[in-house]
Scaffold this active site. Structure first.
Site, PDB file in Angstrom:
ATOM      1  N   ILE A  65       0.848  -1.199   0.000  1.00  0.00           N
ATOM      2  CA  ILE A  65       0.000   0.000   0.000  1.00  0.00           C
ATOM      3  C   ILE A  65       0.880   1.246   0.000  1.00  0.00           C
ATOM      4  O   ILE A  65       1.009   1.939   1.017  1.00  0.00           O
ATOM      5  CB  ILE A  65      -0.945   0.052   1.226  1.00  0.00           C
ATOM      6  N   PRO A  66       1.517   1.557  -1.111  1.00  0.00           N
ATOM      7  CA  PRO A  66       2.281   2.808  -1.178  1.00  0.00           C
ATOM      8  C   PRO A  66       1.311   3.987  -1.000  1.00  0.00           C
ATOM      9  O   PRO A  66       0.228   4.003  -1.588  1.00  0.00           O
ATOM     10  CB  PRO A  66       2.887   2.791  -2.581  1.00  0.00           C
ATOM     11  N   HIS A  67       1.704   4.931  -0.177  1.00  0.00           N
ATOM     12  CA  HIS A  67       0.803   6.046   0.114  1.00  0.00           C
ATOM     13  C   HIS A  67       1.587   7.295   0.470  1.00  0.00           C
ATOM     14  O   HIS A  67       2.779   7.231   0.746  1.00  0.00           O
ATOM     15  CB  HIS A  67      -0.151   5.681   1.251  1.00  0.00           C
ATOM     16  N   GLY A  68       0.887   8.414   0.440  1.00  0.00           N
ATOM     17  CA  GLY A  68       1.542   9.652   0.803  1.00  0.00           C
ATOM     18  C   GLY A  68       0.554  10.785   1.007  1.00  0.00           C
ATOM     19  O   GLY A  68      -0.571  10.747   0.506  1.00  0.00           O
ATOM     20  N   LEU A 103      -2.456   5.107  -2.381  1.00  0.00           N
ATOM     21  CA  LEU A 103      -3.353   6.054  -1.736  1.00  0.00           C
ATOM     22  C   LEU A 103      -2.656   7.400  -1.602  1.00  0.00           C
ATOM     23  O   LEU A 103      -1.528   7.474  -1.107  1.00  0.00           O
ATOM     24  CB  LEU A 103      -3.752   5.549  -0.345  1.00  0.00           C
TER      25      LEU A 103
END
Length: 152
Positions: A65-68, A103
């Site tokens: 779940i790469p997110h920032g 996300l």
């Protein structure tokens, strides 16, 4: 309705992506997001890399779940990327990743960010859902599964 209902749209579902590493996967999703969010693809990749540099967002079992948090973003958005071939992602179980849910949230959306991440983590922790996402070849069905997951 669940926390994921409004996050996914058909134009942010990419199946059989040829990305061969993290940089290529991030670049592909940067393009997907830039068309929607009015932000530069390079800036989106920078936000994702900044978070990933703090520690891998891979959960194990072939998912991440790469997110920032993104300055200037008005509302949370997400994208689904299924890779043709799994890639190394520094997962805690050592397994390569083939399903990524990206996300992006507004810079100040701390609580909302955590709630959405929790929902996505729960979705990806469900073995049957992971199997469905991994085997589905219809972007429409993937989008529907993501939008309705957890709904009664």
């Amino acid at each position: 309705m669940n926390a994921l209902t409004d996050l996914f749209t058909l134009d942010r579902i990419a199946l059989d992506s040829p990305a061969a590493n993290r940089a290529e996967a991030f670049a592909a999703v940067g393009e997907l997001f830039s068309k929607q969010a009015g932000l530069e693809a390079d800036a989106i990749v920078g936000f994702l890399n900044a978070r990933e540099d703090l520690g891998s967002t891979a959960l194990g079992a072939g998912v991440a779940i790469p997110h920032g948090r993104v300055k200037g973003l008005k509302h949370p958005i997400a994208a689904f990327l299924k890779l043709k071939e799994p890639i190394e992602f520094a997962a805690p179980d050592g397994e390569a990743v083939s399903i990524l849910i990206f996300l992006l949230v507004p810079e100040k959306a701390t609580q909302q960010h955590l709630e959405i991440l929790s929902s996505i983590a729960q979705l990806l922790s469900d073995q049957e859902t992971r199997k469905s996402l991994a085997s589905e070849d219809s972007p429409e069905k993937v989008c529907q599964l993501l939008q309705t997951w957890g709904s009664v």
